[in-house]
Design a protein around this motif. Sequence first.
Motif, PDB file in Angstrom:
ATOM      1  N   UNK A   1       0.856  -1.184   0.000  1.00 18.53           N
ATOM      2  CA  UNK A   1       0.000   0.000   0.000  1.00 18.53           C
ATOM      3  C   UNK A   1       0.890   1.231   0.000  1.00 18.53           C
ATOM      4  N   UNK A   2       0.300   2.353  -0.362  1.00 19.17           N
ATOM      5  CA  UNK A   2       1.065   3.590  -0.527  1.00 19.17           C
ATOM      6  C   UNK A   2       0.493   4.655   0.400  1.00 19.17           C
ATOM      7  N   UNK A   3       1.357   5.246   1.229  1.00 20.45           N
ATOM      8  CA  UNK A   3       0.906   6.284   2.159  1.00 20.45           C
ATOM      9  C   UNK A   3       1.477   7.624   1.734  1.00 20.45           C
ATOM     10  N   UNK A   4       0.597   8.626   1.676  1.00 14.45           N
ATOM     11  CA  UNK A   4       0.983   9.955   1.211  1.00 14.45           C
ATOM     12  C   UNK A   4       0.384  11.022   2.120  1.00 14.45           C
ATOM     13  N   UNK A   5       0.915  12.221   1.989  1.00 14.16           N
ATOM     14  CA  UNK A   5       0.350  13.354   2.709  1.00 14.16           C
ATOM     15  C   UNK A   5       0.977  13.550   4.067  1.00 14.16           C
ATOM     16  N   UNK A   6       0.140  13.869   5.041  1.00 12.51           N
ATOM     17  CA  UNK A   6       0.612  14.265   6.362  1.00 12.51           C
ATOM     18  C   UNK A   6       0.894  13.062   7.266  1.00 12.51           C
TER      19      UNK A   6
ATOM     20  N   UNK B   1       6.199   9.133   4.486  1.00 12.30           N
ATOM     21  CA  UNK B   1       5.429   8.677   3.334  1.00 12.30           C
ATOM     22  C   UNK B   1       6.209   7.633   2.548  1.00 12.30           C
ATOM     23  N   UNK B   2       5.499   6.712   1.911  1.00  9.53           N
ATOM     24  CA  UNK B   2       6.188   5.715   1.105  1.00  9.53           C
ATOM     25  C   UNK B   2       5.333   4.491   0.857  1.00  9.53           C
ATOM     26  N   UNK B   3       6.004   3.413   0.430  1.00 10.32           N
ATOM     27  CA  UNK B   3       5.353   2.147   0.115  1.00 10.32           C
ATOM     28  C   UNK B   3       5.568   1.172   1.263  1.00 10.32           C
ATOM     29  N   UNK B   4       4.511   0.511   1.701  1.00 16.95           N
ATOM     30  CA  UNK B   4       4.586  -0.406   2.839  1.00 16.95           C
ATOM     31  C   UNK B   4       3.857  -1.707   2.506  1.00 16.95           C
ATOM     32  N   UNK B   5       4.335  -2.782   3.114  1.00 18.54           N
ATOM     33  CA  UNK B   5       3.708  -4.075   2.864  1.00 18.54           C
ATOM     34  C   UNK B   5       2.470  -4.253   3.738  1.00 18.54           C
ATOM     35  N   UNK B   6       1.496  -4.973   3.197  1.00 17.56           N
ATOM     36  CA  UNK B   6       0.305  -5.357   3.953  1.00 17.56           C
ATOM     37  C   UNK B   6       0.672  -6.576   4.791  1.00 17.56           C
ATOM     38  N   UNK B   7       0.401  -6.525   6.072  1.00 18.03           N
ATOM     39  CA  UNK B   7       0.693  -7.661   6.949  1.00 18.03           C
ATOM     40  C   UNK B   7      -0.610  -8.210   7.508  1.00 18.03           C
ATOM     41  N   UNK B   8      -0.482  -9.096   8.474  1.00 20.68           N
ATOM     42  CA  UNK B   8      -1.693  -9.693   9.058  1.00 20.68           C
ATOM     43  C   UNK B   8      -2.531  -8.628   9.758  1.00 20.68           C
ATOM     44  N   UNK B   9      -1.904  -7.570  10.285  1.00 19.91           N
ATOM     45  CA  UNK B   9      -2.652  -6.486  10.916  1.00 19.91           C
ATOM     46  C   UNK B   9      -2.989  -5.473   9.837  1.00 19.91           C
ATOM     47  N   UNK B  10      -3.920  -5.853   8.989  1.00 20.16           N
ATOM     48  CA  UNK B  10      -4.169  -5.100   7.770  1.00 20.16           C
ATOM     49  C   UNK B  10      -5.286  -4.081   7.953  1.00 20.16           C
ATOM     50  N   UNK B  11      -5.084  -3.120   8.879  1.00 20.80           N
ATOM     51  CA  UNK B  11      -6.081  -2.077   9.062  1.00 20.80           C
ATOM     52  C   UNK B  11      -5.430  -0.710   8.950  1.00 20.80           C
ATOM     53  N   UNK B  12      -6.246   0.320   8.899  1.00 26.50           N
ATOM     54  CA  UNK B  12      -5.760   1.665   8.618  1.00 26.50           C
ATOM     55  C   UNK B  12      -4.844   2.179   9.728  1.00 26.50           C
TER      56      UNK B  12
END
Length: 289
Positions: free
Chosen positions: A120-125, A129-140
């Motif tokens: 997933x990709x995180x942007x903004x504040x 910021x960057x690209x991160x892997x989805x793990x078992x704790x896959x919530x916001x």
Amino acid sequence: MTFTHSDRAGGHPWKGSPPFLLFLAVFLLTLSPALPGAQEDYVIGSEDVVEIIVWGHDDLERTMPVSLTGMISFPLIGEVKAEGLSATDLARVIARKLSDGYIVNPQVTVTVREYKSQRVFLMGEVNNPGTYTVTRENNILFALSQAGGPTKDAGENIVIIRPGRSVDRALTLEEAQPNQDQIIQVNLKDALAGDSASNIAIRDGDSIIVPRMPFFFVTGEVSKPGRYNLERNTTVLMAITMAGGLTAKAAPKRTRITREENGAKMEFRADMETKVLPGDTIVVPESFF
């Protein structure tokens, strides 16, 4: 994330909180064990590393990556498709194949040891910021914690762009709208307060945008004129309180708001219960007497 299968038959406290408290809450929440439902949601993909144990058969224990074609190769049964399955499903498939003439009632455990297939990709504040892997704790909340939490200027409402296609980079709203990608909005404070509907599960390819907190201005006869962050349901009275309250010369009944709508500025009289909108300027005039 560990699941076992046997082939045996039958078997709003945050309103007004400083941003560092929001980050602390995110951090503390991620220390808690993942909910079983969230763990089971994880779908194995290529390049993930899985550990497979067949209880009572130490010689069959394996830790291996899922190939780029989504397959693993396991003793006795050969190639098995792992991509697209949960750990529970993969354990069930392996147990069924082993029970077909090799082992009686095999007890199989599958654990995802490394998460590499979903991003997933995180942007903004956010702080990182960057690209991160989805793990078992896959919530916001967990995704935000991976990015170092929200910055001090982060707004409450998070935007998630969920494309209906494979993507290898972050998407902007301008790109998402023509493609009719799903756009989801969630409120960070609601998620922190325990609202499960706001702490949604994230998916491979999601772009998570944390916008800057909207703001407003207070001028005139207040103790601390200036710019202030706008939280939900802020009224003129609350705004004036944030600005240190009225001076002795203030005429609160003649308070007005300057607001821009559709590119044009307008000014109108406001009472203390009027809701403040992003970009508003609240003007408290001086009394005539």
